[in-house]
Design an enzyme around this catalytic site. Sequence first.
Site, mmCIF file in Angstrom:
data_model
loop_
_atom_site.group_PDB
_atom_site.id
_atom_site.type_symbol
_atom_site.label_atom_id
_atom_site.label_comp_id
_atom_site.label_asym_id
_atom_site.label_seq_id
_atom_site.Cartn_x
_atom_site.Cartn_y
_atom_site.Cartn_z
ATOM 1 N N HIS B 188 1.459 2.312 -10.245
ATOM 2 C CA HIS B 188 1.985 3.290 -9.278
ATOM 3 C C HIS B 188 3.058 4.146 -9.927
ATOM 4 O O HIS B 188 3.656 3.767 -10.926
ATOM 5 C CB HIS B 188 2.502 2.617 -8.007
ATOM 6 C CG HIS B 188 3.663 1.726 -8.221
ATOM 7 N ND1 HIS B 188 4.943 2.204 -8.291
ATOM 8 C CD2 HIS B 188 3.753 0.395 -8.408
ATOM 9 C CE1 HIS B 188 5.754 1.188 -8.494
ATOM 10 N NE2 HIS B 188 5.066 0.082 -8.586
ATOM 11 N N ASP B 222 4.038 -8.480 -2.833
ATOM 12 C CA ASP B 222 4.264 -7.118 -2.394
ATOM 13 C C ASP B 222 3.507 -6.186 -3.345
ATOM 14 O O ASP B 222 3.568 -6.340 -4.562
ATOM 15 C CB ASP B 222 5.771 -6.847 -2.451
ATOM 16 C CG ASP B 222 6.110 -5.466 -1.923
ATOM 17 O OD1 ASP B 222 5.201 -4.634 -1.748
ATOM 18 O OD2 ASP B 222 7.298 -5.233 -1.700
ATOM 19 N N LEU B 223 2.805 -5.197 -2.803
ATOM 20 C CA LEU B 223 1.966 -4.337 -3.626
ATOM 21 C C LEU B 223 2.736 -3.698 -4.778
ATOM 22 O O LEU B 223 2.238 -3.585 -5.891
ATOM 23 C CB LEU B 223 1.309 -3.238 -2.791
ATOM 24 C CG LEU B 223 0.341 -2.337 -3.578
ATOM 25 C CD1 LEU B 223 -0.821 -3.116 -4.136
ATOM 26 C CD2 LEU B 223 -0.172 -1.189 -2.724
ATOM 27 N N ASP B 224 3.964 -3.272 -4.508
ATOM 28 C CA ASP B 224 4.693 -2.544 -5.534
ATOM 29 C C ASP B 224 5.702 -3.421 -6.276
ATOM 30 O O ASP B 224 6.577 -2.923 -6.978
ATOM 31 C CB ASP B 224 5.372 -1.310 -4.934
ATOM 32 C CG ASP B 224 4.339 -0.253 -4.578
ATOM 33 O OD1 ASP B 224 3.177 -0.418 -4.971
ATOM 34 O OD2 ASP B 224 4.707 0.713 -3.911
ATOM 35 N N GLU B 225 5.591 -4.719 -6.128
ATOM 36 C CA GLU B 225 6.463 -5.635 -6.864
ATOM 37 C C GLU B 225 5.628 -6.415 -7.884
ATOM 38 O O GLU B 225 4.472 -6.102 -8.106
ATOM 39 C CB GLU B 225 7.155 -6.598 -5.884
ATOM 40 C CG GLU B 225 8.077 -5.917 -4.910
ATOM 41 C CD GLU B 225 9.374 -5.473 -5.557
ATOM 42 O OE1 GLU B 225 9.786 -6.110 -6.547
ATOM 43 O OE2 GLU B 225 9.982 -4.495 -5.097
#
Lengths: 280, 280, 280, 280
Positions: B188, B222-225
């Site tokens: 991302h 978590d998607l962004d972790e």
Amino acid sequence: MTNQTLILIQCRDAVGLVALIANTVAGHRLNIVTMREYVDEAANRFYVRIVCAGKAKSSEQLAEDLTHALPEGAIVTVNPPQQKKLAVLVTKEHHCLGDIIIRHFFDTLGAEICCVVGNYDDLSTFTKRFNIPFHHVSHEGKSKEQFEAEIADTLELYQPDYVVLAKFMRVLSPEFVIRYPGRIINIHHSFLPAFIGANPYKQAHARGVKLIGATAHFVTNDLDEGPIIAQDIKPVNHSHTVKDMIRAGKEVEKSVLSKALALIIEDRVIITGNKTVVFE
Amino acid sequence: MTNQTLILIQCRDAVGLVALIANTVAGHRLNIVTMREYVDEAANRFYVRIVCAGKAKSSEQLAEDLTHALPEGAIVTVNPPQQKKLAVLVTKEHHCLGDIIIRHFFDTLGAEICCVVGNYDDLSTFTKRFNIPFHHVSHEGKSKEQFEAEIADTLELYQPDYVVLAKFMRVLSPEFVIRYPGRIINIHHSFLPAFIGANPYKQAHARGVKLIGATAHFVTNDLDEGPIIAQDIKPVNHSHTVKDMIRAGKEVEKSVLSKALALIIEDRVIITGNKTVVFE
Amino acid sequence: MTNQTLILIQCRDAVGLVALIANTVAGHRLNIVTMREYVDEAANRFYVRIVCAGKAKSSEQLAEDLTHALPEGAIVTVNPPQQKKLAVLVTKEHHCLGDIIIRHFFDTLGAEICCVVGNYDDLSTFTKRFNIPFHHVSHEGKSKEQFEAEIADTLELYQPDYVVLAKFMRVLSPEFVIRYPGRIINIHHSFLPAFIGANPYKQAHARGVKLIGATAHFVTNDLDEGPIIAQDIKPVNHSHTVKDMIRAGKEVEKSVLSKALALIIEDRVIITGNKTVVFE
Amino acid sequence: MTNQTLILIQCRDAVGLVALIANTVAGHRLNIVTMREYVDEAANRFYVRIVCAGKAKSSEQLAEDLTHALPEGAIVTVNPPQQKKLAVLVTKEHHCLGDIIIRHFFDTLGAEICCVVGNYDDLSTFTKRFNIPFHHVSHEGKSKEQFEAEIADTLELYQPDYVVLAKFMRVLSPEFVIRYPGRIINIHHSFLPAFIGANPYKQAHARGVKLIGATAHFVTNDLDEGPIIAQDIKPVNHSHTVKDMIRAGKEVEKSVLSKALALIIEDRVIITGNKTVVFE
């Protein structure tokens, strides 16, 4: 820039502005060498930075003619003062101050450091070694109001064009910031992703970040917010300790602040809304 | 790596581990060419990646001897499968998938793309052009549970070593993630500072950021972790529109994901706690 | 750019050019949104790239009016063709071609690839997979004259705006180059320092370089000379083999060529003397 | 590094070296924390840098035991002197010296600057401000032999570990260089492509380069050759004057030299043949 004329203009956008400006400049027999122009469409605002070959006979007259030609409210600057005065606020860390002072000493900063103000006196010896006034204004045992009033009084003696927070670790109140609108510059480390809360380097290390960044920006209300002037990063890896990452962060803070100051000193940075236009 | 032996080990840290390992390797008459070692002191954990000249007579025997020599619980891998299988999950954006598939086609990816799964079928034509199976698993009109069950069923057909989220825009549940521990990779964009909430590029533009970054990481909850594998940035400036910034973001996402995949495919990435050790 | 007017001008420098241009543009009721201007003082030459909000009623009339207002010999382009045609010349390496074709396929290249010409046919299958004509023009058993004549004949069929040497490994003669003045783009690796002679990667490895670079440039007479359009580097280190360095070189060649093409396709690159002005 | 043991070894490559070393280290009850190892296959030479937790009871005994265990001719260093002495040679340019001295003053250099020697005395005042001895050894009216003999005599007084050419603009003879084998460090700008002959910045400007680089390297015979330690670049563009490019070059020279010195001071750089191994 001894044989050049620098013109900075900002005003409400309208059709024909460049023509108006260029005609006025041509009327003064100046040849445009570089022209950088930007329209912030969201704000309907026009910005231009013009370098002309040749010295204007009268900067005042040129400024007046431009102002007259342009829409009401235009801000016109012809040949801004070249020797800007910087006041530098510090706490204990030396990496940014050291770099600025060396440039000052060897006359490559392009500006004068009129004074250094520290809430600790750790950097006093170093500063004085270069014959720059150092003022120790402690925050201890004082209200923020009183502390900031003392700093403001000190700065008052020097009338700086810009106030540079070179790792000044106290958060400034909006009341203080408003005294120097668009004239306070801060530097801080940045991470991808951002780490909120205490000890961000420790968090960054625990998360194994691969980059350490730094951001130089104008200070508005929030210490770490405000229009960004310059940013850069340095790579790090898992073998870096927290201490190594801090060291990398200092290197990048130092170079980003120097870059931001060079841009400002050369009148290449304009604030529009919450962002900057940088005519690099 | 046809004439080499690759050894990956992780275990509880102790005095003398390198000696134990090196003795065992020497006992197999293999010469250590490169050895990268890291101790996560916070976790008291030891990691090593060893490349030996020469093929081990028996990978199984070497692995067994190493396991026997090392503290209980050691994870030893000798010559991990070289042709890893990647399943790629996509939505509509093509920049990451395109890059991966081209590398696959020209045999420079170092891995096999066993299938592409999209919650839209926009990328179906492109994928099939390269004779790679494409599965359209729509999320519409389904519970997240059902949607993820269908994806899992699809992946089950291929038994991928890694699941690559190449701009897959659905957040995966912890229940799904747990099926592929340390084996889901996401990419991302990232900003300095981070922008929380909707439309981060619009926020980044309004704030006038000078850098656009991208982060490739393993997905945990978590998607962004999750542990970061690789990061990089591209410079932008005030003249970039929101669209230009999105384009810059895609370029950097593409190159960072490719870099992360190359590191993983070459068995250079190890997860420790919430970070990675990357033996680049 | 559907609701914009793009103006490109170059001419002999003189006082008042910006005024002349801006007046003419204002006379057409167009508002200048971005203006990038450069004077090559050594060559006494003026260059400007102007983006106006709004479509000119008549591009031809605007171009004519500008030409009339400007010094004799001015080159004025209003709204250059947006869908440029690129012919791509290749040998066997796929990394640059692959990237260009993917962008073409997904319509993010901003130009049309009219044909690919290879002196080997290794890349034929890949190219045709995207319905792009591939011509195999072998150099074997032919004089350079004959070989180049065949390439020229092939290109003649497509009338390309630009000829892209995407790792085309034959040196082109001045006679060929002169057919496409300022319209042939080449990409090659670069080193710090430069390594002259055969096998530069081997030399670079033996010397332990820490960076591998790439340069995209226009071709004039010498294959590796000519005005530079874009450059970038990738870090390498002692643990990289010659093969790893070649791989790094390919990555950076690919991204630099793509960047250069994007700049050219958006009409941001102007050649002046032996250098480029890039209005990024 | 107060509670660590650093071990540096180089010798002819052989099977089982890591085992021999690790056994010896384990015999001294030291735990290996980081181990970086490299085999130069072309030279059949083995290099390793080991950091152990804990102080060796006797560095001498450990070194002796390692030497005994290893093939004849092994070079073993245990806990090299941490406070290295640097002599800095300068001409008139201050950017590199300034940066080094500031780091020295604030104790972040990790080494001592024992003296500065200049063939002009321009930097004398600055140097003395930091209580560092400055010796003015003019080259005027002297043979190269005599000039270098005077420098050597001056350096003799300080017995430096390393001689840093911080923009020292005289070419040193092989006779001088041989006195400090692998101990003279130089910094110079680099370009892509390289520009041979006088005034490379003017050539670089005329060619419109987009990057300015710098290389720090050990000096062997030729001033601008020798094993490369570190390299980096800064972007430039057509709007940069020759003067701007020189300024960019100085910035990158400064940061690359500092990086190279930090690596050397931390004993992370090993020379093998005409290249370096850098255990970053």
